[in-house]
Design a protein around this motif. Structure first.
Motif, PDB file in Angstrom:
ATOM      1  N   GLY A 126      -6.488  -3.142  -3.184  1.00  0.00           N
ATOM      2  CA  GLY A 126      -6.195  -1.736  -2.868  1.00  0.00           C
ATOM      3  C   GLY A 126      -7.141  -0.830  -3.636  1.00  0.00           C
ATOM      4  O   GLY A 126      -7.306  -0.965  -4.838  1.00  0.00           O
ATOM      5  N   GLY A 127      -7.768   0.055  -2.930  1.00  0.00           N
ATOM      6  CA  GLY A 127      -8.702   0.967  -3.589  1.00  0.00           C
ATOM      7  C   GLY A 127      -9.243   1.909  -2.548  1.00  0.00           C
ATOM      8  O   GLY A 127      -8.790   1.899  -1.401  1.00  0.00           O
ATOM      9  N   SER A 176       0.868  -1.184   0.000  1.00  0.00           N
ATOM     10  CA  SER A 176       0.000   0.000   0.000  1.00  0.00           C
ATOM     11  C   SER A 176       0.897   1.224   0.000  1.00  0.00           C
ATOM     12  O   SER A 176       2.113   1.099  -0.098  1.00  0.00           O
ATOM     13  N   ARG A 177       0.292   2.399   0.104  1.00  0.00           N
ATOM     14  CA  ARG A 177       1.096   3.626   0.009  1.00  0.00           C
ATOM     15  C   ARG A 177       1.775   3.994   1.310  1.00  0.00           C
ATOM     16  O   ARG A 177       2.778   4.678   1.319  1.00  0.00           O
ATOM     17  N   CYS A 197       3.903   0.769  -2.319  1.00  0.00           N
ATOM     18  CA  CYS A 197       3.640   0.986  -3.748  1.00  0.00           C
ATOM     19  C   CYS A 197       2.368   1.801  -3.913  1.00  0.00           C
ATOM     20  O   CYS A 197       1.343   1.470  -3.321  1.00  0.00           O
ATOM     21  N   ASN A 198       2.443   2.827  -4.716  1.00  0.00           N
ATOM     22  CA  ASN A 198       1.238   3.545  -5.114  1.00  0.00           C
ATOM     23  C   ASN A 198       0.766   2.942  -6.433  1.00  0.00           C
ATOM     24  O   ASN A 198       1.399   3.124  -7.468  1.00  0.00           O
ATOM     25  N   ILE A 199      -0.331   2.230  -6.369  1.00  0.00           N
ATOM     26  CA  ILE A 199      -0.773   1.488  -7.556  1.00  0.00           C
ATOM     27  C   ILE A 199      -1.222   2.391  -8.703  1.00  0.00           C
ATOM     28  O   ILE A 199      -1.387   1.938  -9.823  1.00  0.00           O
ATOM     29  N   ARG A 200      -1.399   3.680  -8.408  1.00  0.00           N
ATOM     30  CA  ARG A 200      -1.751   4.612  -9.489  1.00  0.00           C
ATOM     31  C   ARG A 200      -0.562   4.860 -10.414  1.00  0.00           C
ATOM     32  O   ARG A 200      -0.727   5.357 -11.515  1.00  0.00           O
ATOM     33  N   THR A 218      -7.260   5.208  -8.677  1.00  0.00           N
ATOM     34  CA  THR A 218      -6.830   4.137  -7.772  1.00  0.00           C
ATOM     35  C   THR A 218      -7.481   2.807  -8.151  1.00  0.00           C
ATOM     36  O   THR A 218      -6.805   1.785  -8.300  1.00  0.00           O
TER      37      THR A 218
HETATM   38  N1  ADE Z   1      -4.914   1.750  -1.369  1.00  0.00           N
HETATM   39  C1  ADE Z   1      -5.658   2.862  -1.547  1.00  0.00           C
HETATM   40  N2  ADE Z   1      -5.082   3.675  -2.430  1.00  0.00           N
HETATM   41  C2  ADE Z   1      -3.932   3.073  -2.835  1.00  0.00           C
HETATM   42  C3  ADE Z   1      -2.913   3.423  -3.728  1.00  0.00           C
HETATM   43  N3  ADE Z   1      -2.949   4.550  -4.427  1.00  0.00           N
HETATM   44  N4  ADE Z   1      -1.878   2.572  -3.871  1.00  0.00           N
HETATM   45  C4  ADE Z   1      -1.866   1.420  -3.188  1.00  0.00           C
HETATM   46  N5  ADE Z   1      -2.808   1.030  -2.335  1.00  0.00           N
HETATM   47  C5  ADE Z   1      -3.841   1.861  -2.160  1.00  0.00           C
END
Ligand code: ADE
Length: 299
Positions: A105-106, A45-46, A76-79, A127
């Protein structure tokens, strides 16, 4: 204390899973159950600090003795496509394989569309939709294309729209459709892609996320669930473990609703009485309807 899995111990021995948003709520329950079944789990996650703290707690729950399970926390920022690429590389470097991806993740926040900022809308879409896309694509390119695997996308009960959280509804519907496309595109690699759509799931972290409206929001949902209780994250994680398991070896492109029938029942969204609707076409039926609802006084 972790719930006991219904699946057999060691089911996921030697498997490697990435669980995004794996440190809290539903993601945490999924990670804990995978660990209990012998999996090596990477939670991501972030927020590195919270993530590491969650990993530490999970390590305490790994059954002692000979379990091959392990948990590591990778920020990790999944965006961000580059960060997802780096996450996937790091997992492959550390474990040499990626069997499972759980796109959990969301995020979202309650707001009517009228009041939603463009920034808020875009953040939720980014996200949930782009994040899931990046994770699926990078894991596939780097590992699953050649070796197969299983992906589970966590979406939401948005089957009748998602009034009050329209951004999340739109995003989750997109991920539901992405699930189906990928199930077909990646079938030749032996990659199964499924989704789980939870109903109202209570967790402490989810309640805290919704700030002061959290407790009321959860309490108000109870009458709308046929079960007359809310679900808990462990009831979602068992569905995810099933979809990842050999028990689901012929299941792909499916979305499993884990909602006790909530999506078939009634909505929490109340429409106040109003007289704004366009009138029905003039005629005897409209007159009779008017008479039925507002009978003319006989006096
Ligand atoms: N959970 C919520 N937002 C997220 C993000 N941007 N990256 C990873 N996990 C997340």
């Amino acid at each position: 204390m972790a719930a006991v899995s219904v699946f057999r111990p060691g089911l996921f021995k030697h498997k490697v899973a990435i669980v995004t948003g794996g440190g809290t709520g539903i993601g945490r329950a999924i990670s804990v159950e995978l660990l209990g079944l012998g999996c090596r789990v990477v939670i991501s996650s972030r927020n590195a600090q919270r993530l590491e703290a969650a990993a530490q707690e999970m390590r305490q729950q790994i059954p002692g003795g000979s379990s091959p399970a392990s948990v590591s926390a990778l920020k990790c920022n999944i965006r961000n496509e580059d960060e997802v690429k780096a996450l996937v590389s790091a997992v492959l470097e550390r474990y040499g394989r990626i069997d499972f991806l759980v796109n959990n993740g969301g995020g979202q926040f309650p707001s009517p569309v009228e009041d939603m900022s463009s920034k808020g809308w875009t953040a939720v879409m980014d996200t949930n939709v782009n994040g899931s896309f990046h994770c699926c694509q990078q894991v596939y390119r780097a590992w699953m294309k050649e070796h197969g695997g299983a992906i589970v996308n966590i979406i939401a009960d948005m089957w009748r729209g998602f009034p009050g959280m329209a951004h999340s509804g739109a995003a989750r519907a997109a991920v539901d459709n992405l699930t189906k496309s990928l199930a077909i595109e990646w079938a030749p690699s032996g990659v199964r892609v499924n989704a789980v759509a939870p109903g109202t799931i209570f967790s402490r972290t989810a309640m805290e996320n919704y700030k002061e409206s959290g407790p009321e929001l959860f309490k108000l949902s109870v009458p709308n669930v046929p079960a007359k209780r809310l679900g808990v994250p462990e009831e979602v994680s068992s569905a995810v473990c099933f979809l990842l398991s050999p028990g689901a070896s012929f299941v792909s492109g499916a979305t499993l609703r884990v909602d006790a029938g909530q999506s078939l029942y009634r909505s929490l969204w109340e429409i106040p009485d109003h007289s704004a609707w366009p009138e029905a076409p003039a005629g005897e039926n409209r007159d009779s309807l008017q008479d039925l609802l507002n009978p003319k006084s006989k006096l």
